[in-house]
Design a protein around this motif. Sequence first.
Motif, PDB file in Angstrom:
ATOM      1  N   ALA A 132       0.890  -0.962   0.060  1.00  0.00           N
ATOM      2  CA  ALA A 132       0.033   0.136  -0.074  1.00  0.00           C
ATOM      3  C   ALA A 132       0.683   1.230  -0.197  1.00  0.00           C
ATOM      4  N   ARG A 133       0.312   2.574  -0.599  1.00  0.00           N
ATOM      5  CA  ARG A 133       1.030   3.483  -0.560  1.00  0.00           C
ATOM      6  C   ARG A 133       0.545   4.892   0.092  1.00  0.00           C
ATOM      7  N   GLU A 186       6.029   9.877  -0.787  1.00  0.00           N
ATOM      8  CA  GLU A 186       5.175   8.575  -0.641  1.00  0.00           C
ATOM      9  C   GLU A 186       5.828   7.602   0.272  1.00  0.00           C
ATOM     10  N   PHE A 188       5.796   3.751   0.905  1.00  0.00           N
ATOM     11  CA  PHE A 188       5.735   2.263   0.332  1.00  0.00           C
ATOM     12  C   PHE A 188       5.583   1.326   1.423  1.00  0.00           C
ATOM     13  N   TYR A 246      -3.919   7.486   2.678  1.00  0.00           N
ATOM     14  CA  TYR A 246      -3.596   6.365   2.123  1.00  0.00           C
ATOM     15  C   TYR A 246      -4.307   6.729   0.667  1.00  0.00           C
ATOM     16  N   THR A 250      -4.023   1.834  -4.290  1.00  0.00           N
ATOM     17  CA  THR A 250      -2.841   1.423  -4.348  1.00  0.00           C
ATOM     18  C   THR A 250      -2.713   0.078  -3.551  1.00  0.00           C
ATOM     19  N   GLN A 252      -2.346  -3.769  -2.935  1.00  0.00           N
ATOM     20  CA  GLN A 252      -2.459  -4.968  -3.648  1.00  0.00           C
ATOM     21  C   GLN A 252      -2.052  -6.255  -2.818  1.00  0.00           C
TER      22      GLN A 252
END
Length: 308
Positions: A132-133, A186, A188, A246, A250, A252
């Motif tokens: 997630a980002r 950002e 990660f 959030y 993003t 996954q």
Amino acid sequence: MEASGPGRARRGWRRARAAGSPLSRAAVVLLLSAFVARASSSVGYLIRLPRGFRLTQDTVKIVGSSNFPENSTTQVTSTGSLIFQNFEEGMSGVYTCFLEYKPTVEEIVKNLQLKYVIYAYREPHYYYQFTARYHAAPCNSIYNISFEKKLLQILSKLVLDLSCEVSLLKSECHHVKMQRAGLQNELFFTFSVSSLDTEKGPKPCADHNCESSKRLSKAKNLIERFFNQQVEVLGRRAEPLPEIYYIEGTLQMVWINRCFPGYGMNTLKHPKCPECCVICSPGSYNPRDGTHCLQCNSSLVYGAKACL
């Protein structure tokens, strides 16, 4: 002891291997080359002779019977069945059943040998891996570290009642060039959600929902809902967005299978159980939580974790 008369027989089992480390409860099954039937979990696992043999209940000395026990982990019943109690991974190997019998009084004694290859099995160590980002504060900011810890606490609490745990695999902050907004920071995140060993504590339930896959599936749904709720909350905000939030879309997720060291999956050797983590045969090993046993000609034991 020799036995005579129609239907009477002398039976015995010989183990090719013994001793080893105990496997976890309910985590061992036997994969046999032929003639196998599984007993209840309270008595271990059972190997039967072919149906064509009709052995009587007459008193016959049997190696490993309750009257002449071989050891505390195996027993041969009066019908020729081999039962394992508390199967250990070091007990994997080739087993030979010796049988002497006389179909009739007039016929000579006949001999038969049945060979079985027995492998220990463990449930795969499977888990979900998420990425997630987040829009972040400057990469050297302490606020990012504080936010990361808080996020992991929230995720861990979400799945705690399911006997699952969240582990951070990787966290990185990068400067990302946006088409209209220029450079922005950002975060990660990569984290895993795995099932805890319920033997180390009380089980959350007593039915099929206790299975690792069931609990992991519920944990996945809770985490997906949590990230969807973050999007909904941000969408209802009238004021400017917070510094860390959030980034929608993003999240996954991938499902990952892993075997414990000394075990691996082998579709060709065990076609009836392609997703089973079976103990590595002599000539192979698995040093880490991979999915396959690697070739090693110098490895002469079952369950090798190193090529020595």
